[in-house]
Structure formats: C-alpha cells, structure tokens
Design a protein around this motif. Structure first.
Motif, PDB file in Angstrom:
ATOM      1  N   MET A 165       0.927  -1.196  -0.031  1.00  0.00           N
ATOM      2  CA  MET A 165      -0.106   0.028   0.026  1.00  0.00           C
ATOM      3  C   MET A 165       0.768   1.194  -0.296  1.00  0.00           C
ATOM      4  O   MET A 165       1.876   1.470   0.811  1.00  0.00           O
ATOM      5  CB  MET A 165      -0.892  -0.047   1.193  1.00  0.00           C
ATOM      6  N   LYS A 166       0.784   2.237  -1.004  1.00  0.00           N
ATOM      7  CA  LYS A 166       1.407   3.404  -1.177  1.00  0.00           C
ATOM      8  C   LYS A 166       0.661   4.400  -1.843  1.00  0.00           C
ATOM      9  O   LYS A 166       0.131   4.043  -2.978  1.00  0.00           O
ATOM     10  CB  LYS A 166       2.794   3.118  -1.840  1.00  0.00           C
ATOM     11  N   LYS A 167       0.532   5.631  -1.389  1.00  0.00           N
ATOM     12  CA  LYS A 167       0.182   6.795  -2.183  1.00  0.00           C
ATOM     13  C   LYS A 167       1.044   7.801  -2.133  1.00  0.00           C
ATOM     14  O   LYS A 167       1.898   8.021  -1.018  1.00  0.00           O
ATOM     15  CB  LYS A 167      -1.325   6.913  -1.679  1.00  0.00           C
ATOM     16  N   GLU A 168       0.919   8.861  -2.840  1.00  0.00           N
ATOM     17  CA  GLU A 168       1.622   9.990  -2.861  1.00  0.00           C
ATOM     18  C   GLU A 168       1.109  11.097  -1.882  1.00  0.00           C
ATOM     19  O   GLU A 168       0.066  11.077  -1.575  1.00  0.00           O
ATOM     20  CB  GLU A 168       1.631  10.809  -4.348  1.00  0.00           C
ATOM     21  N   VAL A 169       2.088  11.927  -1.259  1.00  0.00           N
ATOM     22  CA  VAL A 169       1.613  12.704  -0.286  1.00  0.00           C
ATOM     23  C   VAL A 169       1.234  13.919  -0.878  1.00  0.00           C
ATOM     24  O   VAL A 169       1.920  14.443  -1.728  1.00  0.00           O
ATOM     25  CB  VAL A 169       2.715  12.922   0.829  1.00  0.00           C
ATOM     26  N   ASN A 170       0.020  14.513  -0.347  1.00  0.00           N
ATOM     27  CA  ASN A 170      -0.481  15.627  -1.174  1.00  0.00           C
ATOM     28  C   ASN A 170       0.352  16.940  -0.629  1.00  0.00           C
ATOM     29  O   ASN A 170       1.147  16.995   0.243  1.00  0.00           O
ATOM     30  CB  ASN A 170      -1.803  16.111  -0.419  1.00  0.00           C
ATOM     31  N   ASP A 171       0.439  18.017  -1.547  1.00  0.00           N
ATOM     32  CA  ASP A 171       0.865  19.247  -1.304  1.00  0.00           C
ATOM     33  C   ASP A 171      -0.349  20.202  -1.502  1.00  0.00           C
ATOM     34  O   ASP A 171      -0.576  20.707  -2.600  1.00  0.00           O
ATOM     35  CB  ASP A 171       2.153  19.521  -2.547  1.00  0.00           C
ATOM     36  N   PRO A 172      -0.786  20.940  -0.481  1.00  0.00           N
ATOM     37  CA  PRO A 172      -0.261  20.877   1.012  1.00  0.00           C
ATOM     38  C   PRO A 172      -0.697  19.444   1.593  1.00  0.00           C
ATOM     39  O   PRO A 172      -1.643  18.614   1.095  1.00  0.00           O
ATOM     40  CB  PRO A 172      -1.194  21.898   1.850  1.00  0.00           C
ATOM     41  N   ILE A 173      -0.070  19.130   2.741  1.00  0.00           N
ATOM     42  CA  ILE A 173      -0.316  17.656   3.333  1.00  0.00           C
ATOM     43  C   ILE A 173      -1.896  17.773   4.008  1.00  0.00           C
ATOM     44  O   ILE A 173      -2.111  18.959   4.731  1.00  0.00           O
ATOM     45  CB  ILE A 173       0.770  17.269   4.503  1.00  0.00           C
ATOM     46  N   LYS A 174      -2.677  16.669   4.005  1.00  0.00           N
ATOM     47  CA  LYS A 174      -3.983  16.787   4.243  1.00  0.00           C
ATOM     48  C   LYS A 174      -4.281  15.972   5.797  1.00  0.00           C
ATOM     49  O   LYS A 174      -3.929  14.848   5.557  1.00  0.00           O
ATOM     50  CB  LYS A 174      -4.839  16.160   3.204  1.00  0.00           C
ATOM     51  N   LEU A 175      -4.567  16.728   6.754  1.00  0.00           N
ATOM     52  CA  LEU A 175      -4.949  16.100   7.981  1.00  0.00           C
ATOM     53  C   LEU A 175      -6.261  15.788   8.211  1.00  0.00           C
ATOM     54  O   LEU A 175      -6.971  16.726   7.486  1.00  0.00           O
ATOM     55  CB  LEU A 175      -4.247  16.719   9.195  1.00  0.00           C
ATOM     56  N   VAL A 176      -6.679  14.810   8.702  1.00  0.00           N
ATOM     57  CA  VAL A 176      -8.119  14.491   8.663  1.00  0.00           C
ATOM     58  C   VAL A 176      -8.706  14.306  10.235  1.00  0.00           C
ATOM     59  O   VAL A 176      -8.009  13.254  10.791  1.00  0.00           O
ATOM     60  CB  VAL A 176      -8.591  13.619   7.881  1.00  0.00           C
TER      61      VAL A 176
END
Length: 212
Positions: free
Chosen positions: A1-12
């Motif tokens: 399992m791998k996905k790209e980190v967003n820019d900006p980083i999204k916290l939920v």
C-alpha cells in the motif's frame, strides 16, 4: 500500500468533540497557524456529528487551513481518508478527562489502520489506544501539547515519513486484521494499566504530565 503525499499535506479528524477533544484539535490548529505562516503547507479537515459551538469555532478555526464539516457517511469517510495523508486520533490532556478515557479503546483505531493514512495519535501516554499504537510503532505518537508543533513541522519537512507510517499502520492492521485479535491485545494493555494502578505506578499528581 503506497500513495503520494499531497501538497499541502492533508490532516483529517473524524469523530466527536466531547471530553474536550476539541481543545486538542484547537492546539493542532494553533500549530498549523505557525507552520503555515509563509504559505499553506498543511490543512486540517474535521468531520463531526456534534453541534459545534461558537467557542469551538473561535478556538479551532484560526486560519483558512482548518475547516469543520458535518458528519459524513462511512462510505464518504472512506474516500476522504483515501485522499488524505494523516488521520488524527486525539484525546483531552485535562486530568479529569485523561482518567475518564484512559481505558477506552474504540474500534476507530482499527478503522484508522485501514484508512491508508498515517496515524497521528495525540493523547496522554497512559491511554490504552496510544500505548497500543506506540508499542506497534504504528503511528506518530504525541503525549504532550507542546510536542504537537514540532511533530507536525517534522512531517512538513520530511513528508516521506508519512508514507513510511502509512505503510506501518496498514501492515499493523493487516497482520492483526481480525478485530478480535486487536481487541484482545488492547485488553492486555488495559489489564497492565489496571495492574499499574493497583501497584501505585500511575503518574502522580505532582508530575509534569499530570499538570497538562
């Protein structure tokens, strides 16, 4: 399992604000205000079923990087997590709420491990869920309010850590995918806490942690 980190980083964060969890979220918002001073590097989206008071909004919505939303369906939340980077598990640091919630280990922790996000647990270090995640190295673990900003800043500077801990959380959930197994292990943590309590090993009122 791998996905790209967003820019900006999204916290939920998805959950209730009771037991003054909202104050911990407000501390996260304060940290983001500092981190984002020269531009939006991180955002925080909060999803809750509870009525959000004017006091909550004033303390939490300190910048455009933080938004509060109504409750969403489980299906919608699954998609929100898939598009996010870091899922928050928070508890209050106030003494009366620390003791009230320290042995609560909701199945939400299990759900977070399957969310595809890295997990950031912000709680008292005697909280059963915190101890479970820490023992399995399945989350970023913050046990003091003053450590929130440094931890978030580290993630902003080293987003590859988010990818690494998303994998660790996923693998932990996969290896212990049966809820019964995880609940049994959490119960063992609970039993250890109770044994410590009987032996007088809980943090005393004079400790720095107890004053948070």
């Amino acid at each position: 399992m791998k996905k790209e980190v967003n820019d900006p980083i999204k916290l939920v964060y998805a959950g209730r604000l009771y037991c003054n969890r909202w104050k911990t979220l407000a501390a996260v918002a304060d940290a983001l205000k500092v981190i984002n001073v020269d531009g939006i590097r991180m955002t925080l989206d909060i999803y809750t079923q509870e009525k959000v008071t004017d006091e909550h909004r004033k303390e939490i919505l300190t910048s455009e990087a933080v938004k509060i939303h109504d409750r969403v369906s489980p299906q919608e939340l699954t998609e929100i997590y898939r598009e996010a980077d870091v899922a928050l598990h928070v508890e209050s640091f106030e003494k009366k709420y620390r003791y009230a919630t320290r042995v609560s280990f909701s199945t939400k922790i299990i759900d977070l491990m399957s969310s595809t996000c890295a997990i950031l647990a912000i709680c008292w270090d005697r909280h059963a869920g915190f101890q479970y995640l820490q023992e399995h190295d399945a989350a970023f673990c913050v046990d003091e309010v003053t450590k929130i900003e440094p931890q978030l800043l580290q993630l902003a500077m080293q987003p590859e850590l988010i990818t690494e801990y998303a994998r660790k959380a996923w693998n932990c959930g996969k290896q212990n995918h049966q809820r019964e197994l995880i609940q049994d292990e959490l119960m063992n943590v609970f039993k250890r806490i109770m044994q410590q309590h009987k032996g007088g090993a809980l943090i005393s009122d004079n400790s720095d942690s107890a004053k948070l």
